[in-house]
Design an enzyme around this catalytic site. Structure first.
Site, PDB file in Angstrom:
ATOM      1  N   ILE A  67      -2.162  -1.340   6.341  1.00  0.00           N
ATOM      2  CA  ILE A  67      -3.324  -1.782   7.119  1.00  0.00           C
ATOM      3  C   ILE A  67      -3.132  -3.253   7.490  1.00  0.00           C
ATOM      4  CG2 ILE A  67      -5.835  -2.026   7.168  1.00  0.00           C
ATOM      5  CD1 ILE A  67      -5.909   0.100   4.906  1.00  0.00           C
ATOM      6  N   HIS A  94      -1.098  -0.125   0.734  1.00  0.00           N
ATOM      7  CA  HIS A  94      -2.267   0.089  -0.133  1.00  0.00           C
ATOM      8  C   HIS A  94      -2.170   1.409  -0.904  1.00  0.00           C
ATOM      9  CE1 HIS A  94      -4.998  -3.097   1.404  1.00  0.00           C
ATOM     10  NE2 HIS A  94      -4.275  -2.968   2.495  1.00  0.00           N
ATOM     11  N   GLU A  98      -3.865   2.167  -3.420  1.00  0.00           N
ATOM     12  CA  GLU A  98      -5.233   2.531  -3.860  1.00  0.00           C
ATOM     13  C   GLU A  98      -5.983   3.282  -2.764  1.00  0.00           C
ATOM     14  OE1 GLU A  98      -4.172  -0.336  -2.977  1.00  0.00           O
ATOM     15  OE2 GLU A  98      -5.633  -1.271  -1.670  1.00  0.00           O
ATOM     16  N   CYS A 145      -0.770  -5.913  -0.430  1.00  0.00           N
ATOM     17  CA  CYS A 145      -1.117  -6.411   0.900  1.00  0.00           C
ATOM     18  C   CYS A 145      -1.516  -7.895   0.872  1.00  0.00           C
ATOM     19  CB  CYS A 145      -2.183  -5.516   1.514  1.00  0.00           C
ATOM     20  SG  CYS A 145      -2.053  -5.465   3.290  1.00  0.00           S
TER      21      CYS A 145
HETATM   22  N1  GLN Z   1      -2.616  -9.206   7.012  1.00  0.00           N
HETATM   23  C1  GLN Z   1      -3.739  -9.381   6.141  1.00  0.00           C
HETATM   24  C2  GLN Z   1      -3.844 -10.803   5.635  1.00  0.00           C
HETATM   25  O1  GLN Z   1      -3.387 -11.724   6.225  1.00  0.00           O
HETATM   26  C3  GLN Z   1      -3.685  -8.459   4.955  1.00  0.00           C
HETATM   27  C4  GLN Z   1      -4.278  -7.162   5.295  1.00  0.00           C
HETATM   28  C5  GLN Z   1      -4.583  -6.312   4.093  1.00  0.00           C
HETATM   29  O2  GLN Z   1      -4.681  -6.776   2.954  1.00  0.00           O
HETATM   30  N2  GLN Z   1      -4.798  -5.053   4.360  1.00  0.00           N
HETATM   31  O3  GLN Z   1      -4.414 -11.015   4.628  1.00  0.00           O
END
Ligand code: GLN
Length: 191
Positions: free
Chosen positions: A138, A174, A176, A77
């Site tokens: 997320i 994610h 994890e 992410c």
């Molecule tokens: N979109 C988020 C960012 O710009 C990342 C979100 C996440 O790591 N769950 O960092």
């Protein structure tokens, strides 16, 4: 093998738990000197703008780039965002260019647009015997371009959500949070 987990921000503790479950020696990386003893590094999810700022404030940006020039990185992410070549909505983040991909940081929308989906890994060696892995997205980034030499590891709705280039591995979701160590396990076994 000793795997570092960048522990400045985000859900680093869950990554450490999964890695320990795989029998790996885990080291929390909080200072520039912490990279050195690691054989590989996990960059967790969180918020890439904050993570980037904390790396800069703690003088860890250059040591991280140096580390990644020789050692494998796995980013989830926000970690994936930092590993990209270019960002469509950078928001001040300067990505490290470790995998030749373009990423839209909040590509699926806002926090309320977060979702879970079953994924189908398309690489050899991924342990699918326990069923299809669940991707927890997320406020997830979206990979909008993959360059030459970028291997697609898993897709969601025909779009790559896990990619590898050399020993670097980036996921937009994610594993994890889903408590699924199979991605870490696959990556470590390929090194
Ligand atoms: N979109 C988020 C960012 O710009 C990342 C979100 C996440 O790591 N769950 O960092």
């Amino acid at each position: 093998m000793r795997v570092g987990v960048l522990a400045l921000q985000g859900d680093f503790a869950l990554h450490a738990e999964l890695l320990q479950g795989l029998g790996v020696d885990v080291l929390m990386v909080r200072r520039p000197g912490d990279f050195e003893p690691c054989d590989a590094l996990v960059v967790p999810g969180g918020e890439s703008t904050v993570l980037h700022r904390l790396l800069r404030i703690n003088d860890m940006l250059d040591p991280l780039v140096e580390f990644a020039a020789n050692k494998p990185l796995m980013g989830t992410c926000a970690g994936c965002i930092l590993m990209a070549t270019s960002l469509e909505d950078a928001g001040g983040v300067e990505p490290m260019g470790l995998i030749d991909i373009t990423v839209r940081r909040n590509g699926y929308g806002r926090q309320v647009d977060s979702f879970e989906a079953q994924l189908t890994p398309v690489v050899e060696g991924f342990n699918s015997e326990e069923g299809a892995p669940c991707g927890v997205f997320i406020r997830a980034p979206r990979i909008t371009r993959t360059g030459q030499g970028v291997e697609i590891v898993a897709c969601y709705q025909q779009e790559p959500v896990a990619v590898r280039a050399g020993s670097h591995f980036a996921l937009t979701f994610h594993p994890e949070v889903a408590r699924d160590a199979r991605w870490h396990d696959w990556w470590l076994r390929t090194l």
